[in-house]
Design a protein around this motif. Structure first.
Motif, PDB file in Angstrom:
ATOM      1  N   GLU A 112      -3.286   2.446 -13.475  1.00 47.21           N
ATOM      2  CA  GLU A 112      -4.221   2.271 -12.688  1.00 47.21           C
ATOM      3  C   GLU A 112      -5.503   2.784 -13.180  1.00 47.21           C
ATOM      4  O   GLU A 112      -6.450   2.294 -13.105  1.00 47.21           O
ATOM      5  N   GLN A 113      -5.607   3.928 -13.794  1.00 47.90           N
ATOM      6  CA  GLN A 113      -6.810   4.414 -14.178  1.00 47.90           C
ATOM      7  C   GLN A 113      -7.285   3.857 -15.347  1.00 47.90           C
ATOM      8  O   GLN A 113      -8.533   3.976 -15.471  1.00 47.90           O
ATOM      9  N   LEU A 129     -11.144   2.514 -15.728  1.00 48.88           N
ATOM     10  CA  LEU A 129     -11.839   2.725 -16.746  1.00 48.88           C
ATOM     11  C   LEU A 129     -12.164   1.628 -17.586  1.00 48.88           C
ATOM     12  O   LEU A 129     -13.469   1.637 -17.958  1.00 48.88           O
ATOM     13  N   ASN A 130     -11.172   0.883 -17.893  1.00 48.01           N
ATOM     14  CA  ASN A 130     -11.789  -0.356 -18.578  1.00 48.01           C
ATOM     15  C   ASN A 130     -12.787  -1.383 -17.852  1.00 48.01           C
ATOM     16  O   ASN A 130     -13.714  -1.831 -18.456  1.00 48.01           O
ATOM     17  N   LYS A 131     -12.985  -1.324 -16.838  1.00 46.67           N
ATOM     18  CA  LYS A 131     -13.754  -2.091 -15.742  1.00 46.67           C
ATOM     19  C   LYS A 131     -15.026  -1.490 -15.848  1.00 46.67           C
ATOM     20  O   LYS A 131     -16.146  -1.891 -16.182  1.00 46.67           O
ATOM     21  N   VAL A 132     -15.253   0.016 -16.106  1.00 44.59           N
ATOM     22  CA  VAL A 132     -16.330   0.749 -16.195  1.00 44.59           C
ATOM     23  C   VAL A 132     -16.861   0.637 -17.604  1.00 44.59           C
ATOM     24  O   VAL A 132     -18.130   0.357 -17.834  1.00 44.59           O
ATOM     25  N   ALA A 133     -15.872   0.417 -18.610  1.00 45.28           N
ATOM     26  CA  ALA A 133     -16.402   0.044 -20.169  1.00 45.28           C
ATOM     27  C   ALA A 133     -16.489  -1.098 -20.448  1.00 45.28           C
ATOM     28  O   ALA A 133     -17.097  -1.397 -21.201  1.00 45.28           O
ATOM     29  N   GLY A 134     -16.513  -2.044 -19.427  1.00 41.16           N
ATOM     30  CA  GLY A 134     -16.871  -3.617 -19.752  1.00 41.16           C
ATOM     31  C   GLY A 134     -15.730  -4.367 -20.356  1.00 41.16           C
ATOM     32  O   GLY A 134     -15.939  -5.024 -21.265  1.00 41.16           O
ATOM     33  N   ALA A 139      -7.773  -8.306 -22.335  1.00 38.59           N
ATOM     34  CA  ALA A 139      -7.813  -9.199 -23.728  1.00 38.59           C
ATOM     35  C   ALA A 139      -8.643  -8.349 -24.673  1.00 38.59           C
ATOM     36  O   ALA A 139      -8.812  -8.691 -25.654  1.00 38.59           O
ATOM     37  N   GLY A 140      -9.565  -7.412 -24.135  1.00 38.19           N
ATOM     38  CA  GLY A 140     -10.281  -6.745 -25.140  1.00 38.19           C
ATOM     39  C   GLY A 140     -12.007  -6.592 -24.387  1.00 38.19           C
ATOM     40  O   GLY A 140     -12.031  -6.879 -23.436  1.00 38.19           O
ATOM     41  N   PRO A 141     -12.665  -6.163 -25.439  1.00 42.33           N
ATOM     42  CA  PRO A 141     -14.175  -5.999 -24.843  1.00 42.33           C
ATOM     43  C   PRO A 141     -14.583  -7.428 -24.391  1.00 42.33           C
ATOM     44  O   PRO A 141     -14.305  -8.466 -24.869  1.00 42.33           O
TER      45      PRO A 141
END
Length: 65
Positions: A44-45, A49-54, A58-60
């Protein structure tokens, strides 16, 4: 920031604290239900964090076009 040398007392405290940390980690790894709960929380974390990092699963995200 300048670093200073740790005193013998600080080194002793750090060693004791590190031992507690490693002991707890071993206990969690040996308990399937606790380990499963930790892994679920970690996933979940990572998603948050991926949302925050954009990033997406599937990747950036690609910008432009």
């Amino acid at each position: 920031m300048a670093s200073r040398k740790m005193t013998a007392q600080e080194r002793e405290w750090r060693a004791q604290d590190d031992l507690r940390t490693l002991t707890q980690a071993a206990q969690i790894q040996g308990d399937r239900s606790r380990l499963s709960a930790v892994q679920k929380h970690a996933a979940e974390q990572v998603r948050s964090l991926n949302k925050v990092a954009g990033k997406t699963a599937a990747g950036p995200r690609k910008r432009g076009k």
